[in-house]
Design an enzyme around this catalytic site. Structure first.
Site: not given
Ligand code: ADP
Ligand code: ADP
Ligand code: MG
Length: 654
Positions: A290, A288, A275, A200, A116, A348
């Site tokens: 992909n 980033e 993205e 960041e 990244k 979840f």
């Protein structure tokens, strides 16, 4: 064109790739682990090669075995799908070294964009707007704090090698940064074998909007518009759509141009996704890239009309892009929901087991991408995604309505799933208005997903449907036993009671209450998972299941438990004391099965609300459990290193 390709993946994406290859007249080779010997992708391919035991590290991630499988079958090219080896430059290089074509970008582009920090540097040089931050690894917590103060809180701590939402933490203060630095680093180490993190700016209430690009080996690159993926949980996408309800033509063109510039700067070829994070003022920042086919690629296919897998295969075979930027037109709307084997009502908790029933919906504007069939096993070894369900239509409203109808009609039994939550999300007014952000789930379902309440007219239908289901079941039993069919019933729902006289006139079941009567027509039979029919002439549908002596109906994220009882039984039920739930307010319980990594408190210690109590590792994530209110620790009931079951007591408050 290739005569035979191998698909180095499993599940829905392997099936998806096989479908396009078949249409193109290309023979397909599947690979499989022992857990997948009976899997759908294995049966759909022309040939299949066993590559090892269930563990991914010993099968789907084993480069040497996959190269051998190519040699043995004479496959000329390999499609890696997403996940597994798709973004592994060593894999792409090994395939090419063996004289086989990798259906994806050049290894050097994967390497350059996979990190990244390196990717952000390339992006900056290519004139792409990036998230403000430090373009270096934060060596220790103090350096990270210095960087964060310079950038200004809130900040995000991210793993350089990150992916799948792992190794990522938000920090609002020095103290949170110190803790986040430790957790993100150790999570990144265990997930990627690389603990490097960087800092960041955290963009607040952002939207995630990404650009699909496609480039050939002849210097041509175009973008296929955007996808908005702002509906996320733990930084992982849940619902995605194309186009984005937020972008105007100008922003779309600017983002597209930057994405193409980045692809060209990196020497990119094949399909890829750039993205961006977009703030509320439509300022966008690169996140980033992909370097693979994306899970949510179907929404782009539906609004552009291009088959991305076909384009990838043609480009890998050396063909030129068959389109230019001005050929790309976005028509209609598509929305994808990811169906997972997990229980949104229990934090979840992942669910494994056999799909005892699996009936995907069909219909206009419905696409189902799935790699399972009835009887298939959802195992602990791989990603728990069951299927992707996509609604497509002329407008966003039509796509949403079709997706909603398809979610209600999707029959899955045997494992827990998140269909109710997905239905609830897309029913929310904010979703319908397109007011999305990555905080959507956290804000709309603060305190967790508890299930929705149905509008009164649908809730009234549910009473009639339960009564009709009871009537049909009773008729069947009576036919076998030659007994009479009772007409007087009481529908019990929680504290509510609806006395009703249930009779039949030909095809119609009449449910007559004190004040009104409803007419139900259906061909439902006991055992069917889906009740379809009409109530007073209006089409209706509910998921239906026997639950003890009652019926459990589900629709639109709501679960209704109804019992249809003879009046005497209903009276007896009313006299029974309600079951006492154990009092968990005095305990800290494990919300998930996992490993107790650390305890931050001792017996007798006083704690303030928000203070860290314990850290649990589950699914490769470290989760901090915090005090919900001020209190004193009475007793510790578990020790670091213990493996915890869900709801296991970790400590007791005084
Ligand atoms: P997408 O935008 O395509 O959904 P995701 O980040 O959700 O991308 O990843 C897609 C799949 O790849 C998921 O199954 C995810 O778990 C997996 N994945 C992505 N990056 C990594 C990684 N670095 N290591 C392991 N798995 C990954
Ligand atoms: P991954 O490789 O795991 O996909 P990304 O960098 O793509 O990591 O980020 C995943 C998600 O995390 C984004 O979609 C967004 O929701 C959130 N995120 C990442 N960086 C930021 C940021 N700087 N500000 C706000 N949210 C962010
Ligand atoms: Mg990402």
């Amino acid at each position: 064109m290739f005569k035979k390709i191998l698909i180095a993946n499993r599940g829905e994406i392997a099936c998806r790739i096989i479908a396009t290859a078949k249409r193109m007249g290309i023979r397909t080779v599947a690979v499989y682990s022992d857990a997948d010997a009976e899997a759908l992708h294995v049966r759909q391919a022309d040939e299949a090669v066993r590559i090892g035991p269930p563990k991914a590290a010993e099968s789907y991630l084993d480069i040497a075995r996959i190269v051998t499988a190519c040699r043995e079958t004479g496959a000329e090219a390999v499609h890696p799908g997403y996940g597994f080896l798709s973004e592994n430059e060593d894999f792409a290089a090994a395939i090419e070294a063996a004289g086989i074509v990798f259906i994806g970008p050049p290894p050097a582009a994967i390497a350059a964009l996979g990190d990244k920090i390196a990717a952000k540097k390339i992006a900056q040089q290519a004139g792409v707007s990036t998230v403000p931050g430090h373009l270096d690894t934060a060596a220790d917590a103090d350096k990270a704090i210095a960087a964060a103060r310079e950038i200004g809180y809130p900040v995000m701590i991210k793993a350089a090698a990150g992916g799948g939402g792992k190794g990522m933490r938000i920090a609002q203060s020095d103290a949170e940064l110190r803790e986040g630095f430790r957790l993100a680093g150790s999570e990144a180490q265990s997930a990627f074998g690389d603990s490097r993190v960087f800092i960041e700016k955290y963009i607040t209430s952002p939207r995630h909007i990404e650009i699909q690009i496609i480039a050939d080996g002849h210097g041509n690159a175009v973008h296929l518009g955007e996808r908005e993926c702002s509906i996320q949980r733990r930084h992982q996408k849940v619902i995605e759509e194309a186009p984005s309800p937020f972008l105007d033509e100008k922003t779309r063109a600017a983002m597209g141009a930057q994405a193409v510039a980045l692809a060209k700067a990196a020497g990119y070829r094949s399909a890829g996704t750039v993205e961006f994070i977009v703030d509320q003022k439509r300022k966008f920042y690169f996140l980033e890239m992909n370097t693979r086919l994306q899970v949510e690629h179907p929404v782009t296919e539906l609004v552009t009309g291009y088959d991305l897998v076909e384009l990838m295969i043609r480009i890998a075979a050396g063909e030129k892009l068959p389109l230019t930027q001005k050929d790309v037109k976005l028509t209609g709307w598509a929305i994808e929901a990811r169906l997972y084997a997990e229980d949104p009502r229990r934090n979840f908790l992942p669910s494994i087991g056999r799909l005892t029933r699996y009936r995907p919906p069909q219909g206009d504007g419905i696409r189902v991408d799935s790699g399972v069939e009835e009887g298939a096993e959802i195992s602990i070894y791989y990603d728990p995604m069951i299927a992707k369900l996509i609604g497509h239509g002329a407008s966003r409203a039509e796509a949403t309505a079709r997706l909603a109808g398809a979610l209600d009609a999707f029959v899955i039994r045997g494992v827990s799933h998140n269909i109710g939550l997905l239905a609830a999300i897309i029913a929310r007014p904010k979703f319908r208005e397109g007011k999305l952000s990555t905080d959507f789930i956290g804000e709309e379902f603060a305190g967790g997903f508890k299930g929705e309440t149905l509008p009164p007219e649908i809730a009234a239908q549910a009473v009639a449907v339960a009564a009709a289901a009871q009537r049909i079941a009773t008729e069947r039993d009576a036919a076998i036993a030659g007994a009479a069919i009772p007409e007087r019933w009481v529908v019990v729902q929680g504290e509510s009671r609806y006395p009703a006289r249930v009779t039949r006139r030909n095809e119609t079941i009449i449910v007559a209450g004190y004040t009104a009567s409803q007419e139900v027509v259906t061909d439902w039979q006991p055992g069917d998972g889906l009740f379809r029919g009409t109530v007073d002439g209006v089409a209706t549908l509910f998921q239906v299941e026997r639950a003890g002596i009652g019926w459990r109906l589900e629709r639109g994220g709501a679960v209704l438990d109804l019992k249809v009882l003879p009046p005497a039984a209903a009276e007896a039920l009313a006299r029974m004391p309600a079951k006492q739930a154990p009092d968990l307010s005095q305990h800290l319980v494990s919300p998930m099965p996992g490993l107790l990594v650390s305890l931050a408190v001792a017996e007798g210690q006083e704690v303030k609300a928000g203070e860290e109590l314990a850290v649990i590792e589950a699914m490769k994530m470290e989760n901090v459990l915090r005090a919900e209110r001020d209190g004193t620790i009475k007793k510790l009931c578990a020790r670091p290193g213990d493996s915890l079951a869900v709801d296991q007591i970790i400590l007791e408050f005084a």
